[in-house]
Design an enzyme around this catalytic site. Structure first.
Site, PDB file in Angstrom:
ATOM      1  N   GLU A 187      23.135  54.126  26.143  1.00 41.92           N
ATOM      2  CA  GLU A 187      22.217  52.962  25.832  1.00 41.92           C
ATOM      3  C   GLU A 187      21.083  52.722  26.727  1.00 41.92           C
ATOM      4  OE1 GLU A 187      22.917  48.136  27.234  1.00 41.92           O
ATOM      5  OE2 GLU A 187      25.001  49.634  26.909  1.00 41.92           O
ATOM      6  N   ASP A 214      17.488  52.579  25.314  1.00 41.20           N
ATOM      7  CA  ASP A 214      16.601  51.575  25.491  1.00 41.20           C
ATOM      8  C   ASP A 214      15.121  51.736  25.912  1.00 41.20           C
ATOM      9  OD1 ASP A 214      15.796  48.451  26.092  1.00 41.20           O
ATOM     10  OD2 ASP A 214      15.835  49.278  28.031  1.00 41.20           O
ATOM     11  N   ASP A 262      23.436  47.390  21.363  1.00 43.44           N
ATOM     12  CA  ASP A 262      23.731  48.545  22.360  1.00 43.44           C
ATOM     13  C   ASP A 262      23.806  49.772  21.538  1.00 43.44           C
ATOM     14  OD1 ASP A 262      23.270  46.579  24.313  1.00 43.44           O
ATOM     15  OD2 ASP A 262      25.620  46.558  24.808  1.00 43.44           O
ATOM     16  N   GLU A 299      20.509  51.356  20.253  1.00 43.35           N
ATOM     17  CA  GLU A 299      19.894  51.775  21.575  1.00 43.35           C
ATOM     18  C   GLU A 299      20.685  53.173  21.697  1.00 43.35           C
ATOM     19  OE1 GLU A 299      18.015  48.263  23.606  1.00 43.35           O
ATOM     20  OE2 GLU A 299      19.849  48.908  24.414  1.00 43.35           O
TER      21      GLU A 299
END
Length: 238
Positions: free
Chosen positions: A49, A53, A122, A125
């Site tokens: 994650e 991102d 999450d 990502e």
């Protein structure tokens, strides 16, 4: 989906939905594994994650830079914040039905409601990071463009910075400046959640939640502007 890894049928269905076949299947399993599913720091999606991102931010920033050639840095930042928000990522997760594949543990009840939206975001990502590690930046970029290009076109970039707009509106209407208060900070250091309340004397406050304090302030300001009719509320499809 509690605990178990993807079976062959589920994996094929998910890979068809996301448009990518993994060379290393374990990466896809890890991208879908919530921290409640197993003990051990290296088995869940948190590290993915973190990377995803950044990959998402790069790909969306590149998309905006190439699409809106006359937009200044501030306008691009507003669009970027909208497009990489937890809300936008969760909508991508819903379109892919990722909730059917997320692996959780016995405390699954703890990830319902608003927190479940954050979990879905999450996982998106994490999935982007898994694709990036498995197939490189081009593969990750293709996934992002597939699911964010139409969102970039419809994002309300004509809006100004919400805090600036609220500042000017509050001063003109009430002769006061907005006041922001940080109510809560939760989550791990690499993925915090800030809750901020904005108050303008004479009207009810509004609250915003985001991964940064500034982002939460922007969300709170935007919600107040929409509630008071200064801004038209965005449709749920954007």
């Amino acid at each position: 989906m509690k605990g178990r890894s993807l079976n062959t049928e589920d994996r094929a269905r998910l890979e068809a939905a996301i448009g990518y076949r993994f060379a290393e299947k374990e990466r896809l399993d890890r991208a879908l594994t919530h921290s409640s599913a197993r003990s051990g720091r290296a088995i869940n999606y948190q590290r993915l994650e973190f990377l995803g991102d950044r990959v998402l931010g790069l790909c969306v920033a590149e998309l905006l830079f190439q699409t809106f050639t006359d937009a200044n840095e501030g306008e691009l930042s507003v669009r970027l914040n909208q497009l990489v928000s937890a809300e936008s990522c969760a909508k991508v997760a819903d379109e892919l039905s990722l909730h059917e594949f997320i692996r959780t543990g016995s405390d699954v009840k703890k990830i319902t409601g608003k927190h479940m939206m954050n979990v879905r975001a999450d996982v998106v990502e994490s999935l982007i990071a898994a694709i990036y590690l498995d197939g490189g930046l081009d593969a990750a970029r293709r996934f992002v463009l597939e699911h964010w290009t139409h969102r970039a076109a419809s994002a309300d970039g004509a809006r100004r910075d919400a805090k600036t707009e609220l500042q000017e509106w509050a001063h003109a209407k009430f002769g006061v400046a907005p006041k922001y208060r940080t109510d809560d900070r939760s989550g791990p250091d690499h993925d915090p959640r800030f809750t901020v309340t904005v108050e303008v004397d004479g009207i009810a406050p509004e609250t915003g939640v985001d991964r940064s304090k500034r982002g939460a302030e922007q969300v709170a300001a935007m919600k107040l502007l929409e509630r008071e009719g200064v801004w038209q509320k965005r449709s749920a499809g954007n």
